[in-house]
Scaffold this motif. Structure first.
Motif, PDB file in Angstrom:
ATOM      1  N   GLY A  48     -12.736  -6.154  -9.973  1.00  0.00           N
ATOM      2  CA  GLY A  48     -13.310  -5.003  -9.266  1.00  0.00           C
ATOM      3  C   GLY A  48     -12.916  -4.969  -7.810  1.00  0.00           C
ATOM      4  O   GLY A  48     -12.471  -5.958  -7.226  1.00  0.00           O
ATOM      5  N   GLY A  49     -13.069  -3.782  -7.227  1.00  0.00           N
ATOM      6  CA  GLY A  49     -12.790  -3.609  -5.805  1.00  0.00           C
ATOM      7  C   GLY A  49     -11.340  -3.407  -5.450  1.00  0.00           C
ATOM      8  O   GLY A  49     -10.985  -3.385  -4.271  1.00  0.00           O
ATOM      9  N   LYS A  50     -10.477  -3.219  -6.452  1.00  0.00           N
ATOM     10  CA  LYS A  50      -9.040  -3.084  -6.184  1.00  0.00           C
ATOM     11  C   LYS A  50      -8.572  -1.621  -6.219  1.00  0.00           C
ATOM     12  O   LYS A  50      -7.802  -1.192  -5.371  1.00  0.00           O
ATOM     13  N   CYS A  51      -9.041  -0.859  -7.228  1.00  0.00           N
ATOM     14  CA  CYS A  51      -8.455   0.469  -7.440  1.00  0.00           C
ATOM     15  C   CYS A  51      -9.190   1.581  -6.704  1.00  0.00           C
ATOM     16  O   CYS A  51      -8.597   2.617  -6.415  1.00  0.00           O
ATOM     17  N   ARG A  52     -10.482   1.415  -6.445  1.00  0.00           N
ATOM     18  CA  ARG A  52     -11.320   2.383  -5.726  1.00  0.00           C
ATOM     19  C   ARG A  52     -11.572   3.681  -6.492  1.00  0.00           C
ATOM     20  O   ARG A  52     -12.068   4.653  -5.924  1.00  0.00           O
ATOM     21  N   THR A  53     -11.277   3.749  -7.772  1.00  0.00           N
ATOM     22  CA  THR A  53     -11.572   4.972  -8.521  1.00  0.00           C
ATOM     23  C   THR A  53     -13.064   5.135  -8.792  1.00  0.00           C
ATOM     24  O   THR A  53     -13.522   6.227  -9.130  1.00  0.00           O
ATOM     25  N   CYS A  54     -13.836   4.066  -8.650  1.00  0.00           N
ATOM     26  CA  CYS A  54     -15.266   4.124  -8.972  1.00  0.00           C
ATOM     27  C   CYS A  54     -16.123   4.452  -7.751  1.00  0.00           C
ATOM     28  O   CYS A  54     -17.337   4.258  -7.776  1.00  0.00           O
ATOM     29  N   ILE A  55     -15.517   4.964  -6.689  1.00  0.00           N
ATOM     30  CA  ILE A  55     -16.268   5.235  -5.461  1.00  0.00           C
ATOM     31  C   ILE A  55     -17.376   6.266  -5.690  1.00  0.00           C
ATOM     32  O   ILE A  55     -17.218   7.207  -6.474  1.00  0.00           O
ATOM     33  N   VAL A  56     -18.509   6.054  -5.006  1.00  0.00           N
ATOM     34  CA  VAL A  56     -19.650   6.957  -5.082  1.00  0.00           C
ATOM     35  C   VAL A  56     -20.235   7.137  -3.685  1.00  0.00           C
ATOM     36  O   VAL A  56     -19.861   6.433  -2.741  1.00  0.00           O
ATOM     37  N   HIS A 157       6.509  -3.973 -17.762  1.00  0.00           N
ATOM     38  CA  HIS A 157       7.094  -2.814 -17.092  1.00  0.00           C
ATOM     39  C   HIS A 157       6.425  -2.718 -15.721  1.00  0.00           C
ATOM     40  O   HIS A 157       5.429  -2.013 -15.558  1.00  0.00           O
ATOM     41  N   MET A 158       6.948  -3.397 -14.747  1.00  0.00           N
ATOM     42  CA  MET A 158       6.291  -3.458 -13.441  1.00  0.00           C
ATOM     43  C   MET A 158       6.235  -2.097 -12.760  1.00  0.00           C
ATOM     44  O   MET A 158       5.363  -1.849 -11.923  1.00  0.00           O
ATOM     45  N   ASN A 159       7.128  -1.178 -13.131  1.00  0.00           N
ATOM     46  CA  ASN A 159       7.107   0.160 -12.530  1.00  0.00           C
ATOM     47  C   ASN A 159       5.773   0.857 -12.773  1.00  0.00           C
ATOM     48  O   ASN A 159       5.337   1.676 -11.969  1.00  0.00           O
ATOM     49  N   ARG A 160       5.116   0.528 -13.881  1.00  0.00           N
ATOM     50  CA  ARG A 160       3.867   1.195 -14.246  1.00  0.00           C
ATOM     51  C   ARG A 160       2.631   0.467 -13.724  1.00  0.00           C
ATOM     52  O   ARG A 160       1.534   0.987 -13.825  1.00  0.00           O
ATOM     53  N   CYS A 161       2.787  -0.722 -13.197  1.00  0.00           N
ATOM     54  CA  CYS A 161       1.647  -1.545 -12.806  1.00  0.00           C
ATOM     55  C   CYS A 161       0.918  -0.932 -11.613  1.00  0.00           C
ATOM     56  O   CYS A 161       1.540  -0.439 -10.673  1.00  0.00           O
ATOM     57  N   ILE A 162      -0.428  -0.974 -11.637  1.00  0.00           N
ATOM     58  CA  ILE A 162      -1.235  -0.476 -10.507  1.00  0.00           C
ATOM     59  C   ILE A 162      -1.924  -1.625  -9.775  1.00  0.00           C
ATOM     60  O   ILE A 162      -2.824  -1.400  -8.977  1.00  0.00           O
ATOM     61  N   LEU A 163      -1.521  -2.860 -10.079  1.00  0.00           N
ATOM     62  CA  LEU A 163      -2.048  -4.056  -9.402  1.00  0.00           C
ATOM     63  C   LEU A 163      -3.570  -4.134  -9.494  1.00  0.00           C
ATOM     64  O   LEU A 163      -4.269  -4.301  -8.495  1.00  0.00           O
ATOM     65  N   CYS A 164      -4.074  -4.035 -10.714  1.00  0.00           N
ATOM     66  CA  CYS A 164      -5.524  -4.129 -10.924  1.00  0.00           C
ATOM     67  C   CYS A 164      -5.985  -5.576 -11.038  1.00  0.00           C
ATOM     68  O   CYS A 164      -7.180  -5.849 -10.984  1.00  0.00           O
ATOM     69  N   TYR A 165      -5.048  -6.501 -11.243  1.00  0.00           N
ATOM     70  CA  TYR A 165      -5.330  -7.936 -11.336  1.00  0.00           C
ATOM     71  C   TYR A 165      -6.038  -8.345 -12.628  1.00  0.00           C
ATOM     72  O   TYR A 165      -6.376  -9.519 -12.798  1.00  0.00           O
TER      73      TYR A 165
END
Length: 336
Positions: A48-56, A157-165
């Protein structure tokens, strides 16, 4: 007995254990008000805390301190306080910011959904369509990486990676030795192995299941079919591995098992991790005890070719002869 606190999310109040995050409180309510999560995984410590899509937006901190939080916060990392009030889908500010986060995630992510094996069950694809971001405004050259095999059955396929860990946490917590991780910094960051070391352990295939995009793919399934042409079925076997319970989802095309995955819950998270023997080596129906068709949400594209029960069309329900004929036609397709 743990202390209970009350939190209100989009006007709905729920009582949760003290220390619960806003995201998990929303999950207890369920429905559309649950924030999306690309990096958080309840089964993995530290995620958690990597992608920020869950912001409220927190409009009221608590009963003791009702001041609102000055900025949008990551719901997967922010714990609730008694009397807290939160806005998610009812806040235009949150929706606009989330759309911006998704657009940032798509800056380097290729729009190659037509050839990606994750299409149809990709969280980023769902978010892109939800926010109307099927296209990108990015005009500069994207970062590119060569596809590499990080094991005999896993391709990166590293091109698609979003580094979510997620895959890094998985290897850290359920395998004996992690040999891959994040290399370099900034926009040069990438998932890779140490001096091309192969990812080879009994549970390495689980990194495929936790990846929210098509960065880590199953080489035994790649390009064999699209997921919406397959039929998922819950099954189990008596696995010899002490850490594997042998409960899986089999993905059928006709009578052939094209792939085996761990079972996932309503939030797309693996219920229990499975070993590589179950995942890669047991692809015959005779290897398994079939339970029932896997429940697929009606909003998923996979449901388009998946029939759990016979539901005759309304126009032929009064006609018993036509209804029986309709049932015969539907059962010409093999069902499990």
């Amino acid at each position: 007995m743990s202390e209970k606190v009350k939190v209100t999310i989009d006007g709905i109040t729920v009582e949760v254990d003290n220390g619960t995050t806003i995201l998990n409180a929303a999950r207890q309510i369920g429905g559309d008000i649950v924030p999306p999560a690309m990096c958080y995984y309840s089964k993995l410590e530290g995620s958690g805390g990597k992608c920020r899509t869950c912001i409220v937006k927190v409009t009221k901190g608590s009963e003791k301190d009702p001041r609102p939080m000055p900025k949008l916060v990551a719901s997967c990392r922010t714990t609730v306080m008694d009397g807290m009030e939160v806005l998610n889908i009812t806040s235009p500010e949150v929706l606009e910011a989330r759309a911006g986060v998704v657009e940032i995630l798509l800056i380097n992510h290729p729009l190659d959904c037509p050839v990606c094996d994750q299409a149809g069950e990709c969280d980023l694809q769902n978010l892109g369509y939800e926010h109307g971001l099927q296209k990108t405004r990015y005009e500069f050259e994207r970062r590119t990486f060569d596809r590499i095999d990080i094991g005999d059955k896993i391709q990166l396929h590293m091109n698609r990676c979003i580094l979510c860990y997620r895959c890094v946490f998985t290897a850290d917590q359920i395998t004996n030795k992690r040999v891959h991780g994040i290399l370099n910094r900034g926009d040069h960051s990438e998932i890779s192995t140490y001096i091309q070391t192969a990812v080879d352990n009994d549970f390495s295939g689980n990194v495929i299941d936790v990846c929210p995009v098509g960065a880590l793919t199953d080489k035994t399934f790649r390009f064999k079919n699209r997921v919406w042409f397959t039929k998922p079925v819950d099954a189990h076997r008596n696995c010899d591995h002490e850490k594997c319970n042998g409960k899986v989802t089999l993905w059928y095309k006709g009578e052939d098992v094209l792939r085996v995955t761990a079972r996932k819950d309503q939030f797309g998270e693996v219920e229990e991790f499975i070993c590589n023997t179950c995942r890669f080596d047991k692809k015959a129906t005779s290897d398994w005890v079939i339970e029932h068709p896997t429940h697929i949400d009606d909003t998923s594209v996979i449901a388009s070719n998946h029939y759990e029960t016979l539901k005759p069309l309304h126009v032929i329900q009064p006609n018993q002869a036509l209804q029986a004929a309709n049932e015969i036609e539907l059962h010409k397709t093999v069902k499990y």
